[in-house]
Design a protein around this motif. Structure first.
Motif, mmCIF file in Angstrom:
data_model
loop_
_atom_site.group_PDB
_atom_site.id
_atom_site.type_symbol
_atom_site.label_atom_id
_atom_site.label_comp_id
_atom_site.label_asym_id
_atom_site.label_seq_id
_atom_site.Cartn_x
_atom_site.Cartn_y
_atom_site.Cartn_z
ATOM 1 N N GLU A 184 10.451 1.830 2.118
ATOM 2 C CA GLU A 184 10.515 1.956 0.659
ATOM 3 C C GLU A 184 11.154 0.730 0.009
ATOM 4 O OE1 GLU A 184 10.821 6.836 0.390
ATOM 5 O OE2 GLU A 184 12.606 5.658 0.852
ATOM 6 N N ARG A 185 12.065 0.097 0.739
ATOM 7 C CA ARG A 185 12.734 -1.095 0.179
ATOM 8 C C ARG A 185 11.825 -2.325 0.165
ATOM 9 N NH1 ARG A 185 16.863 0.737 3.635
ATOM 10 N NH2 ARG A 185 16.764 -1.149 4.910
ATOM 11 N N THR A 186 10.638 -2.212 0.757
ATOM 12 C CA THR A 186 9.675 -3.318 0.684
ATOM 13 C C THR A 186 8.867 -3.304 -0.613
ATOM 14 O OG1 THR A 186 7.846 -2.108 1.717
ATOM 15 C CG2 THR A 186 9.383 -3.263 3.193
ATOM 16 N N LYS A 187 9.017 -2.273 -1.436
ATOM 17 C CA LYS A 187 8.149 -2.120 -2.606
ATOM 18 C C LYS A 187 8.235 -3.307 -3.555
ATOM 19 C CE LYS A 187 7.185 0.862 -6.594
ATOM 20 N NZ LYS A 187 5.734 0.536 -6.591
ATOM 21 N N PHE A 188 9.432 -3.817 -3.810
ATOM 22 C CA PHE A 188 9.580 -4.951 -4.737
ATOM 23 C C PHE A 188 8.765 -6.139 -4.244
ATOM 24 C CE2 PHE A 188 12.205 -8.730 -6.077
ATOM 25 C CZ PHE A 188 11.878 -8.674 -7.425
ATOM 26 N N ALA A 189 8.931 -6.485 -2.982
ATOM 27 C CA ALA A 189 8.188 -7.621 -2.418
ATOM 28 C C ALA A 189 6.691 -7.364 -2.440
ATOM 29 C CB ALA A 189 8.660 -7.904 -0.996
ATOM 30 N N LEU A 229 10.183 -3.391 12.383
ATOM 31 C CA LEU A 229 9.535 -4.609 11.900
ATOM 32 C C LEU A 229 8.158 -4.280 11.332
ATOM 33 C CD1 LEU A 229 9.842 -7.679 11.644
ATOM 34 C CD2 LEU A 229 8.744 -7.890 13.878
ATOM 35 N N GLU A 230 7.466 -3.354 11.974
ATOM 36 C CA GLU A 230 6.164 -2.920 11.456
ATOM 37 C C GLU A 230 6.307 -2.267 10.086
ATOM 38 O OE1 GLU A 230 2.270 -0.318 12.923
ATOM 39 O OE2 GLU A 230 4.193 -0.086 13.948
ATOM 40 N N GLN A 231 7.355 -1.470 9.894
ATOM 41 C CA GLN A 231 7.602 -0.845 8.594
ATOM 42 C C GLN A 231 7.849 -1.891 7.509
ATOM 43 O OE1 GLN A 231 10.632 2.308 8.525
ATOM 44 N NE2 GLN A 231 10.356 2.542 10.739
ATOM 45 N N LEU A 232 8.503 -2.978 7.889
ATOM 46 C CA LEU A 232 8.820 -4.039 6.940
ATOM 47 C C LEU A 232 7.589 -4.853 6.569
ATOM 48 C CD1 LEU A 232 11.019 -5.811 5.458
ATOM 49 C CD2 LEU A 232 11.115 -7.149 7.577
ATOM 50 N N LEU A 233 6.794 -5.227 7.568
ATOM 51 C CA LEU A 233 5.723 -6.197 7.339
ATOM 52 C C LEU A 233 4.392 -5.575 6.925
ATOM 53 C CD1 LEU A 233 6.327 -8.754 10.230
ATOM 54 C CD2 LEU A 233 7.272 -8.723 7.922
ATOM 55 N N THR A 234 4.101 -4.359 7.368
ATOM 56 C CA THR A 234 2.793 -3.762 7.065
ATOM 57 C C THR A 234 2.510 -3.661 5.569
ATOM 58 O OG1 THR A 234 2.735 -2.545 9.163
ATOM 59 C CG2 THR A 234 1.329 -1.723 7.385
ATOM 60 N N PRO A 235 3.461 -3.189 4.738
ATOM 61 C CA PRO A 235 3.172 -3.132 3.295
ATOM 62 C C PRO A 235 2.886 -4.511 2.692
ATOM 63 C CG PRO A 235 5.083 -1.779 3.818
ATOM 64 C CD PRO A 235 4.786 -2.588 5.038
ATOM 65 N N LEU A 236 3.484 -5.548 3.259
ATOM 66 C CA LEU A 236 3.271 -6.903 2.743
ATOM 67 C C LEU A 236 1.893 -7.412 3.149
ATOM 68 C CD1 LEU A 236 6.795 -8.397 3.502
ATOM 69 C CD2 LEU A 236 5.989 -7.284 1.421
ATOM 70 N N VAL A 237 1.464 -7.091 4.372
ATOM 71 C CA VAL A 237 0.108 -7.443 4.800
ATOM 72 C C VAL A 237 -0.910 -6.738 3.915
ATOM 73 C CG1 VAL A 237 -1.576 -7.286 6.672
ATOM 74 C CG2 VAL A 237 0.796 -7.863 7.184
ATOM 75 N N GLU A 238 -0.696 -5.459 3.682
ATOM 76 C CA GLU A 238 -1.638 -4.681 2.865
ATOM 77 C C GLU A 238 -1.673 -5.178 1.428
ATOM 78 O OE1 GLU A 238 -0.164 -0.744 3.483
ATOM 79 O OE2 GLU A 238 -1.256 -0.463 5.371
ATOM 80 N N ALA A 239 -0.551 -5.744 0.949
ATOM 81 C CA ALA A 239 -0.489 -6.258 -0.416
ATOM 82 C C ALA A 239 -1.194 -7.593 -0.553
ATOM 83 C CB ALA A 239 0.963 -6.379 -0.865
#
Length: 244
Positions: A184-189, A229-239
């Motif tokens: 959830e904390r990846t949302k801003f990025a 690490l997957e939780q952190l990076l996956t939303p950024l890849v999808e974005a």
């Protein structure tokens, strides 16, 4: 296609008085391209927010005069056979309150905390509306990068600066949808990446810099294992991130 596999890392120089990159900046980067650097990532550049950086000599990435200066840098690098992308930057709570160039602008962070997770009356927690404005400022910078001829962008999401402060549990205690667990904390990025991607289209590269360590804590870890690490990076890849 890059002229070589050598990439120049971003290095803050503070050689742009009033935030304007001049001829010396163009010469500095073009000289690297002339000598075989295939891709140059510029020093950190301030997005359009009054508390983005903490020195009047750090280059801006907004305003006609600064952008014209960067367009000249791009032209010189391209003539030398290189490619170049700007690093887009907001330092958040790493900025000391009262710093130039905007001494009256409050320092901001996700939750009004220092980089050691402490309350500080001189650091302002971003409101939901201000978060949206910050995302727009990154997107504006991305659009300008494409417009003036850069070859992509890099988002600075590392080392305890603003985007990283949203990632880090110690500095992000928000209770809205920009806080919570690591994913959830990846949302801003991720929202920044999506907004940039909307402005620049599908084929303009987005590089994202991230780190475990912080300037105040070399033992810090955002992700303690590969699943995190997957939780952190996956939303950024999808974005829309192309390169980490």
């Amino acid at each position: 296609m890059l002229a070589s596999r050598l990439v120049m890392a971003p290095m803050t120089r503070m050689f742009s008085p009033k935030g304007i990159p001049g001829k010396n900046v163009a010469q500095y980067y073009s000289k690297r391209a002339e000598n075989g650097i295939g891709l140059i990532i510029t020093e950190g550049t301030a997005i359009n927010h009054p508390a983005a950086v903490m020195s009047p000599d750090i280059p801006r990435f907004y305003g006609e005069e600064a952008l014209n200066g960067w367009a000249n840098v791009v032209n010189e690098v391209h003539q030398a056979g290189g490619k170049i992308i700007p690093q887009l930057w907001h330092v958040g709570a790493a900025r000391k309150a009262g710093s130039e160039p905007n001494i009256d602008a409050p320092t901001v962070s996700p939750s009004g905390l220092t980089l050691r997770g402490q309350r500080n009356e001189k650091i302002k927690a971003l409101t939901k509306e201000e978060v949206a404005e910050m995302i727009d400022a990154y997107a504006e910078a991305a659009a300008n990068a494409k417009r003036i001829g850069f070859d992509g962008i890099e988002l600075h999401g590392a080392h305890g600066y603003l985007i990283d402060q949203f990632f880090w549990e110690l500095t992000n205690k928000r209770t809205d949808d920009y806080g919570g667990d690591l994913g959830e904390r990846t949302k801003f990025a991720a929202d920044i990446v999506r907004a940039c991607r909307k402005e620049i289209g599908p084929d303009f590269p987005i590089v994202f810099r991230y780190s475990q360590w912080k300037g105040t804590d070399y033992q810090a870890k955002l992700a303690k294992n590969s699943n995190e690490l997957e939780q952190l990076l996956t939303p950024l890849v999808e974005a829309g991130v192309d390169i980490f």
